[in-house]
Design an enzyme around this catalytic site. Structure first.
Site, PDB file in Angstrom:
ATOM      1  N   HIS A  52      60.850  -1.433  33.433  1.00 27.77           N
ATOM      2  CA  HIS A  52      61.934  -2.216  32.844  1.00 27.77           C
ATOM      3  C   HIS A  52      63.212  -2.081  33.647  1.00 27.77           C
ATOM      4  CE1 HIS A  52      62.361   1.763  30.826  1.00 27.77           C
ATOM      5  NE2 HIS A  52      63.651   1.528  30.898  1.00 27.77           N
ATOM      6  N   HIS A  60      70.109   0.957  34.595  1.00 23.56           N
ATOM      7  CA  HIS A  60      69.079   1.625  35.383  1.00 23.56           C
ATOM      8  C   HIS A  60      67.846   0.764  35.550  1.00 23.56           C
ATOM      9  CE1 HIS A  60      67.909   3.033  31.234  1.00 23.56           C
ATOM     10  NE2 HIS A  60      66.676   2.862  31.704  1.00 23.56           N
ATOM     11  N   GLU A  62      65.039   5.672  36.557  1.00 22.82           N
ATOM     12  CA  GLU A  62      64.235   6.368  35.561  1.00 22.82           C
ATOM     13  C   GLU A  62      62.778   6.313  36.022  1.00 22.82           C
ATOM     14  OE1 GLU A  62      64.124   4.352  31.747  1.00 22.82           O
ATOM     15  OE2 GLU A  62      63.470   6.154  30.695  1.00 22.82           O
TER      16      GLU A  62
HETATM   17 CO    CO Z   1      64.974   3.068  30.445  1.00 27.30          CO
END
Ligand code: CO
Length: 134
Positions: free
Chosen positions: A7, A79, A130
């Site tokens: 994502h 992020h 991440e």
């Molecule tokens: Co995230």
């Protein structure tokens, strides 16, 4: 080592308004808002054919994204999340190459109930990264 883009996370001042932008203007499928108290965020998922966009609004005084929104008042990209098969092996490889892992270096359980780690933006082209074990 990294696999799919899981994502992209975007911080927004108002998750309902942001949902309308993605559903009405961009014609995307958007989930209902979900409050993740322990993460200090309210989020919706924008489901795209190949990945997701997460729209995140700060929740509560101690939200970890409150400062980001103060600096970026209309919101902004927060992020990117890449999938890895073995998060501890990925961490060890990154540490060995001199990258900085945020926090205590131990994977925590992320917004999807899977182990995650965050990597220092200065080591990754100015972008908070991440890693999520899938
Ligand atoms: Co995230």
């Amino acid at each position: 080592m990294i696999g799919r883009l899981n994502h992209v996370a975007i911080v927004v001042p108002d998750v309902e308004a942001a949902s309308k932008v993605y559903s009405s203007m961009l014609g995307a499928r958007v989930s209902k808002p979900l409050a993740l108290e322990s993460h200090g965020v309210r989020i919706v998922f924008v489901e795209l054919p190949n990945t997701k966009v997460e729209l995140m609004e700060p929740l509560g005084e101690a939200s970890p994204i409150a400062g980001f929104l103060e600096r970026n008042t209309s919101g902004g990209m927060h992020h990117v999340c890449y999938e890895v098969e073995d998060i501890e092996a990925a961490r060890d490889r990154l540490l060995a190459s001199g990258a900085r892992v945020l926090g205590d270096g131990k994977p925590s359980i992320g917004a999807h109930g899977k182990p995650v780690l965050f990597l220092h933006p200065k080591d990754f082209c100015g972008t908070l990264v991440e890693l999520e074990q899938v």
